[in-house]
Design a protein around this motif. Structure first.
Motif, PDB file in Angstrom:
ATOM      1  N   THR A  20      23.541 -31.025  12.523  1.00 21.31           N
ATOM      2  CA  THR A  20      23.193 -31.064  10.904  1.00 21.31           C
ATOM      3  C   THR A  20      23.610 -29.618  10.319  1.00 21.31           C
ATOM      4  O   THR A  20      23.335 -30.086   8.977  1.00 21.31           O
ATOM      5  CB  THR A  20      21.403 -31.755  12.025  1.00 21.31           C
ATOM      6  OG1 THR A  20      21.829 -32.523  12.934  1.00 21.31           O
ATOM      7  CG2 THR A  20      21.028 -31.721  11.106  1.00 21.31           C
ATOM      8  N   PHE A  23      26.379 -29.755   8.456  1.00 19.40           N
ATOM      9  CA  PHE A  23      26.415 -30.905   7.347  1.00 19.40           C
ATOM     10  C   PHE A  23      25.607 -29.820   6.159  1.00 19.40           C
ATOM     11  O   PHE A  23      25.359 -30.103   4.687  1.00 19.40           O
ATOM     12  CB  PHE A  23      25.701 -32.216   7.484  1.00 19.40           C
ATOM     13  CG  PHE A  23      27.376 -33.230   8.466  1.00 19.40           C
ATOM     14  CD1 PHE A  23      28.236 -32.404   8.677  1.00 19.40           C
ATOM     15  CD2 PHE A  23      26.696 -33.493   9.513  1.00 19.40           C
ATOM     16  CE1 PHE A  23      28.933 -33.372   9.333  1.00 19.40           C
ATOM     17  CE2 PHE A  23      27.014 -34.538  10.267  1.00 19.40           C
ATOM     18  CZ  PHE A  23      28.391 -33.715  10.181  1.00 19.40           C
ATOM     19  N   TYR A  27      26.907 -28.788   2.577  1.00 15.40           N
ATOM     20  CA  TYR A  27      25.972 -29.567   1.025  1.00 15.40           C
ATOM     21  C   TYR A  27      25.167 -28.792   0.889  1.00 15.40           C
ATOM     22  O   TYR A  27      25.838 -28.662  -1.197  1.00 15.40           O
ATOM     23  CB  TYR A  27      24.916 -30.667   1.664  1.00 15.40           C
ATOM     24  CG  TYR A  27      24.474 -31.334   0.664  1.00 15.40           C
ATOM     25  CD1 TYR A  27      25.102 -32.401  -0.286  1.00 15.40           C
ATOM     26  CD2 TYR A  27      23.564 -30.024   0.532  1.00 15.40           C
ATOM     27  CE1 TYR A  27      24.509 -33.055  -1.609  1.00 15.40           C
ATOM     28  CE2 TYR A  27      22.449 -31.315  -0.520  1.00 15.40           C
ATOM     29  CZ  TYR A  27      23.256 -32.113  -1.797  1.00 15.40           C
ATOM     30  OH  TYR A  27      22.278 -32.823  -2.538  1.00 15.40           O
ATOM     31  N   VAL A  40      23.952 -37.523  -3.045  1.00 20.77           N
ATOM     32  CA  VAL A  40      25.103 -37.731  -2.139  1.00 20.77           C
ATOM     33  C   VAL A  40      26.505 -37.453  -2.167  1.00 20.77           C
ATOM     34  O   VAL A  40      27.740 -38.937  -2.682  1.00 20.77           O
ATOM     35  CB  VAL A  40      24.764 -39.545  -2.367  1.00 20.77           C
ATOM     36  CG1 VAL A  40      24.828 -39.806  -1.116  1.00 20.77           C
ATOM     37  CG2 VAL A  40      23.212 -39.754  -2.777  1.00 20.77           C
ATOM     38  N   TYR A  42      30.633 -37.289  -0.041  1.00 21.40           N
ATOM     39  CA  TYR A  42      31.115 -37.417   1.223  1.00 21.40           C
ATOM     40  C   TYR A  42      31.358 -35.641   2.065  1.00 21.40           C
ATOM     41  O   TYR A  42      30.707 -34.915   1.475  1.00 21.40           O
ATOM     42  CB  TYR A  42      32.559 -37.572   0.511  1.00 21.40           C
ATOM     43  CG  TYR A  42      33.538 -38.849   0.306  1.00 21.40           C
ATOM     44  CD1 TYR A  42      32.359 -39.994   1.499  1.00 21.40           C
ATOM     45  CD2 TYR A  42      33.330 -39.296  -0.583  1.00 21.40           C
ATOM     46  CE1 TYR A  42      33.289 -41.541   0.721  1.00 21.40           C
ATOM     47  CE2 TYR A  42      33.763 -40.598  -1.475  1.00 21.40           C
ATOM     48  CZ  TYR A  42      34.085 -41.456  -0.578  1.00 21.40           C
ATOM     49  OH  TYR A  42      34.240 -42.849  -0.074  1.00 21.40           O
ATOM     50  N   ILE A  43      30.562 -36.129   3.129  1.00 22.82           N
ATOM     51  CA  ILE A  43      30.853 -35.200   3.526  1.00 22.82           C
ATOM     52  C   ILE A  43      31.755 -34.096   3.635  1.00 22.82           C
ATOM     53  O   ILE A  43      31.628 -32.833   4.149  1.00 22.82           O
ATOM     54  CB  ILE A  43      29.903 -35.772   5.689  1.00 22.82           C
ATOM     55  CG1 ILE A  43      29.045 -35.933   5.466  1.00 22.82           C
ATOM     56  CG2 ILE A  43      30.094 -34.418   6.151  1.00 22.82           C
ATOM     57  CD1 ILE A  43      28.588 -36.706   6.693  1.00 22.82           C
ATOM     58  N   THR A 209      29.291 -43.683  -0.023  1.00 23.64           N
ATOM     59  CA  THR A 209      29.458 -41.747   0.766  1.00 23.64           C
ATOM     60  C   THR A 209      27.333 -41.800   1.333  1.00 23.64           C
ATOM     61  O   THR A 209      27.521 -41.560   2.097  1.00 23.64           O
ATOM     62  CB  THR A 209      29.044 -40.918   0.043  1.00 23.64           C
ATOM     63  OG1 THR A 209      27.528 -41.977  -1.606  1.00 23.64           O
ATOM     64  CG2 THR A 209      30.089 -40.621  -1.479  1.00 23.64           C
ATOM     65  N   GLU A 212      28.925 -43.538   4.873  1.00 24.27           N
ATOM     66  CA  GLU A 212      29.217 -42.155   5.333  1.00 24.27           C
ATOM     67  C   GLU A 212      28.356 -41.603   6.417  1.00 24.27           C
ATOM     68  O   GLU A 212      28.413 -40.946   6.903  1.00 24.27           O
ATOM     69  CB  GLU A 212      30.150 -41.947   4.993  1.00 24.27           C
ATOM     70  CG  GLU A 212      30.914 -40.177   5.701  1.00 24.27           C
ATOM     71  CD  GLU A 212      31.491 -39.098   4.551  1.00 24.27           C
ATOM     72  OE1 GLU A 212      32.595 -39.145   5.000  1.00 24.27           O
ATOM     73  OE2 GLU A 212      31.663 -38.783   3.680  1.00 24.27           O
ATOM     74  N   TRP A 213      26.858 -40.377   5.219  1.00 17.18           N
ATOM     75  CA  TRP A 213      25.909 -40.213   5.485  1.00 17.18           C
ATOM     76  C   TRP A 213      24.646 -41.203   6.106  1.00 17.18           C
ATOM     77  O   TRP A 213      24.380 -40.300   7.939  1.00 17.18           O
ATOM     78  CB  TRP A 213      24.802 -39.553   4.315  1.00 17.18           C
ATOM     79  CG  TRP A 213      25.655 -38.978   3.720  1.00 17.18           C
ATOM     80  CD1 TRP A 213      26.128 -38.642   2.708  1.00 17.18           C
ATOM     81  CD2 TRP A 213      25.536 -37.244   4.406  1.00 17.18           C
ATOM     82  NE1 TRP A 213      26.539 -37.248   2.293  1.00 17.18           N
ATOM     83  CE2 TRP A 213      26.261 -36.255   3.025  1.00 17.18           C
ATOM     84  CE3 TRP A 213      24.501 -37.067   5.344  1.00 17.18           C
ATOM     85  CZ2 TRP A 213      26.362 -34.998   2.835  1.00 17.18           C
ATOM     86  CZ3 TRP A 213      24.674 -34.783   4.830  1.00 17.18           C
ATOM     87  CH2 TRP A 213      25.745 -34.635   4.065  1.00 17.18           C
ATOM     88  N   SER A 214      24.921 -42.115   6.679  1.00 17.50           N
ATOM     89  CA  SER A 214      23.759 -43.074   7.319  1.00 17.50           C
ATOM     90  C   SER A 214      24.973 -42.611   8.932  1.00 17.50           C
ATOM     91  O   SER A 214      24.998 -43.250   9.841  1.00 17.50           O
ATOM     92  CB  SER A 214      24.087 -44.092   6.556  1.00 17.50           C
ATOM     93  OG  SER A 214      23.798 -45.556   7.433  1.00 17.50           O
ATOM     94  N   ALA A 216      27.262 -40.475   9.882  1.00 17.79           N
ATOM     95  CA  ALA A 216      26.901 -39.432  10.412  1.00 17.79           C
ATOM     96  C   ALA A 216      25.232 -39.725  10.995  1.00 17.79           C
ATOM     97  O   ALA A 216      25.209 -38.958  12.460  1.00 17.79           O
ATOM     98  CB  ALA A 216      27.349 -38.194   9.488  1.00 17.79           C
ATOM     99  N   LEU A 217      24.118 -39.560  11.047  1.00 18.37           N
ATOM    100  CA  LEU A 217      22.725 -39.431  11.498  1.00 18.37           C
ATOM    101  C   LEU A 217      22.923 -40.681  12.272  1.00 18.37           C
ATOM    102  O   LEU A 217      21.717 -40.215  13.075  1.00 18.37           O
ATOM    103  CB  LEU A 217      21.949 -40.223  10.263  1.00 18.37           C
ATOM    104  CG  LEU A 217      20.747 -39.838  10.156  1.00 18.37           C
ATOM    105  CD1 LEU A 217      19.680 -38.399  11.025  1.00 18.37           C
ATOM    106  CD2 LEU A 217      19.717 -40.908   9.420  1.00 18.37           C
TER     107      LEU A 217
END
Length: 271
Positions: A20, A23, A27, A40, A42-43, A209, A212-214, A216-217
């Motif tokens: 966490t 990321f 960011y 938002v 991309y990671i 995007t 993608e964050w969802s 990763a979470l």
């Protein structure tokens, strides 16, 4: 004793917190330096440009190592709890292979930025998220067979829901990415780090995007389910001496004043 000192639960805790932090740090740095848009990105975009890509790569490599250690402890725990079930042993071994493959993919993502070598970055992303999703599915199935005698049914349902969340995020990300790339023919999307609201492909980009964050979470949330389980296991390393000396020839006959074996916890502090 604090709760994170019980058993080996420090491993999934460290994995979740470190990943966490990786990321969030990437960011914030990328946004402050205006390398990406605040809304938002991309990671991977947050770890594409120096200097954040250097720290992002190192921190993600550490996350991969913590993932390997966490998945191995999970493998040994299930192996010990299902001693008489050969079917579960095979499923458990499959989970270990999938998990380690996913961690290897994370190393590829960390060290092959998409603007440098997009094909390798894509392979790493598929291994990380695609194979990682299969790992979550295997662990959910293991949880199904292990309830109610080993753990509660609620554990299975939580892991199954997280697995569904993971696969839904993957499908959403894949579909939106295909739409985005198809709506931008001739555009080098891999090198496009800034997007203007209303331009062609902007909506599919945002959906991709967010997905993608969802995704990763969902991965981070899954490893939170290991914390209570890992409080109930401790692994120990044993050193078994094959000789009483460290010389190459065998004519030395020094009588040792110490034990021929030594056992200690894998992590210090009695964890």
């Amino acid at each position: 004793m604090w709760w994170f000192q019980q058993g080996l639960c420090i491993l999934p805790v460290a994995l979740v917190l470190w990943t966490t932090a990786t990321f969030i740090f990437a960011y914030i740095t990328a946004v402050v330096l205006r390398h990406v848009d605040p809304l938002v990105p991309y990671i991977s975009d947050t770890g594409t440009v120096a200097p954040e890509r250097c720290v992002f790569g190192i921190m993600l490599d550490v996350s991969a190592f913590l993932g390997v250690a966490t998945m191995y402890v999970r493998y040994k725990q299930v192996q010990a709890l299902t001693d008489q079930e050969s079917r579960l042993h095979k499923l458990n071994l499959l989970g270990l292979v999938l998990g380690w493959t996913s961690s290897f993919g994370m190393c590829i993502v960390a060290n092959f930025q998409k603007t440098t070598l997009f094909s390798m970055h894509l392979v790493g992303a598929i291994l990380t998220f695609g194979v990682g999703a299969l790992y979550i599915l295997v662990q959910a199935v293991l949880s199904l067979y292990m309830q109610p005698h080993i753990h509660a049914k609620s554990v299975f349902w939580v892991r199954l829901c997280i697995g569904g969340w993971t696969f839904a995020s993957i499908i959403s990300m894949f579909v939106s990415s295909v739409i985005m790339y198809s709506s931008l023919p001739g555009v080098d999307v891999a090198h496009k780090l800034h997007w203007i609201p209303g331009e062609t492909g902007y909506i599919p980009h945002i959906v991709s995007t967010i997905s993608e964050w969802s995704l990763a979470l969902s991965f981070v949330s899954f490893f939170l389910t290991y914390i209570r389980d890992f409080q109930k296991i401790t692994l120990r390393a044993e050193a078994d001496l094959h000789s009483v000396h460290l010389y190459d020839s065998s004519h030395y006959s020094i009588t040792p004043s110490f034990n021929h074996s030594e056992t200690s916890p894998l992590l210090a502090g009695g964890i």
